[in-house]
Scaffold this motif. Structure first.
Motif, mmCIF file in Angstrom:
data_model
loop_
_atom_site.group_PDB
_atom_site.id
_atom_site.type_symbol
_atom_site.label_atom_id
_atom_site.label_comp_id
_atom_site.label_asym_id
_atom_site.label_seq_id
_atom_site.Cartn_x
_atom_site.Cartn_y
_atom_site.Cartn_z
ATOM 1 N N ILE A 134 49.676 -2.369 2.274
ATOM 2 C CA ILE A 134 48.891 -3.195 3.212
ATOM 3 C C ILE A 134 50.073 -3.900 4.226
ATOM 4 N N ASP A 135 51.049 -4.390 3.726
ATOM 5 C CA ASP A 135 52.035 -5.172 4.550
ATOM 6 C C ASP A 135 52.881 -4.234 5.314
ATOM 7 N N GLU A 136 52.998 -2.902 4.889
ATOM 8 C CA GLU A 136 53.600 -1.885 5.683
ATOM 9 C C GLU A 136 52.628 -1.461 6.801
ATOM 10 N N PHE A 137 51.411 -1.060 6.410
ATOM 11 C CA PHE A 137 50.555 -0.598 7.404
ATOM 12 C C PHE A 137 50.362 -1.893 8.452
ATOM 13 N N THR A 138 50.081 -3.112 8.160
ATOM 14 C CA THR A 138 50.115 -3.976 9.014
ATOM 15 C C THR A 138 51.366 -4.309 9.991
ATOM 16 N N SER A 139 52.476 -3.977 9.598
ATOM 17 C CA SER A 139 53.392 -4.156 10.435
ATOM 18 C C SER A 139 53.571 -2.960 11.466
ATOM 19 N N ALA A 195 47.995 1.132 27.568
ATOM 20 C CA ALA A 195 47.751 -0.099 26.537
ATOM 21 C C ALA A 195 46.017 -0.091 26.176
ATOM 22 N N ASP A 196 45.415 0.512 26.777
ATOM 23 C CA ASP A 196 43.805 0.666 26.299
ATOM 24 C C ASP A 196 43.919 1.320 24.909
ATOM 25 N N TYR A 197 44.576 2.601 25.183
ATOM 26 C CA TYR A 197 44.707 3.530 23.851
ATOM 27 C C TYR A 197 45.233 2.987 22.733
ATOM 28 N N LEU A 198 46.416 2.357 22.884
ATOM 29 C CA LEU A 198 47.232 1.600 21.846
ATOM 30 C C LEU A 198 46.303 0.617 21.159
ATOM 31 N N PHE A 199 45.473 -0.144 22.140
ATOM 32 C CA PHE A 199 44.720 -1.177 21.591
ATOM 33 C C PHE A 199 43.570 -0.763 20.787
ATOM 34 N N ILE A 200 42.856 0.253 21.169
ATOM 35 C CA ILE A 200 41.898 0.868 20.422
ATOM 36 C C ILE A 200 42.305 1.503 18.998
ATOM 37 N N ILE A 201 43.659 2.026 19.029
ATOM 38 C CA ILE A 201 44.115 2.379 17.838
ATOM 39 C C ILE A 201 44.446 1.350 16.939
ATOM 40 N N SER A 202 45.002 0.391 17.610
ATOM 41 C CA SER A 202 45.371 -0.828 16.707
ATOM 42 C C SER A 202 43.860 -1.602 16.013
ATOM 43 N N LEU A 203 42.853 -1.486 16.910
ATOM 44 C CA LEU A 203 41.572 -1.912 16.397
ATOM 45 C C LEU A 203 40.946 -1.192 15.056
ATOM 46 N N VAL A 204 41.239 -0.081 15.211
ATOM 47 C CA VAL A 204 40.870 1.046 14.050
ATOM 48 C C VAL A 204 41.895 0.561 12.842
ATOM 49 N N GLY A 205 42.822 0.339 13.183
ATOM 50 C CA GLY A 205 43.997 0.116 12.011
ATOM 51 C C GLY A 205 43.777 -1.390 11.370
ATOM 52 N N ILE A 206 43.258 -2.255 12.186
ATOM 53 C CA ILE A 206 42.860 -3.587 11.616
ATOM 54 C C ILE A 206 41.787 -3.395 10.786
#
Length: 99
Positions: A38-43, A75-86
């Motif tokens: 989890i910590d590596e993925f969160t990083s 920025a939008d695509y990176l943000f969407i990918i990050s939301l899925v990751g969260i």
């Protein structure tokens, strides 16, 4: 004018970056880092959110309309990918506590 979402992406991505850093810190304080990914993925998600913030900020600062649109799209695509990751991080944490 392409600056419709860059301000929102910058603000929200910075807040979510704080969430990721809180999760990483919490896992290290609880000594739960040796068993979990989890910590590596969160990083990784934190890095994506930081990049999203940088591209969003660059989009706000540029005067070239075409470059502004490209930076905002990145920025939008990176943000969407990050939301899925969260979402995945939250699911992993929830499943970890249910065990």
């Amino acid at each position: 004018m392409a600056k419709t979402t860059s301000q929102h992406i910058l603000n929200t991505a910075a807040n979510l970056l704080g969430f990721c850093l809180f999760v990483i810190t919490s896992l290290h304080i609880a000594n739960m880092t040796e068993n979990h990914l989890i910590d590596e993925f969160t990083s990784v998600i934190a890095v994506l959110l930081t990049c999203s913030c940088l591209f969003s900020f660059a989009s706000l600062r540029t005067s070239d309309l075409e470059k502004e649109r490209k930076l905002e799209t990145i920025a939008d695509y990176l943000f969407i990918i990050s939301l899925v990751g969260i979402l995945i991080i939250i699911l992993l944490i929830t499943l970890n506590f249910l065990k």
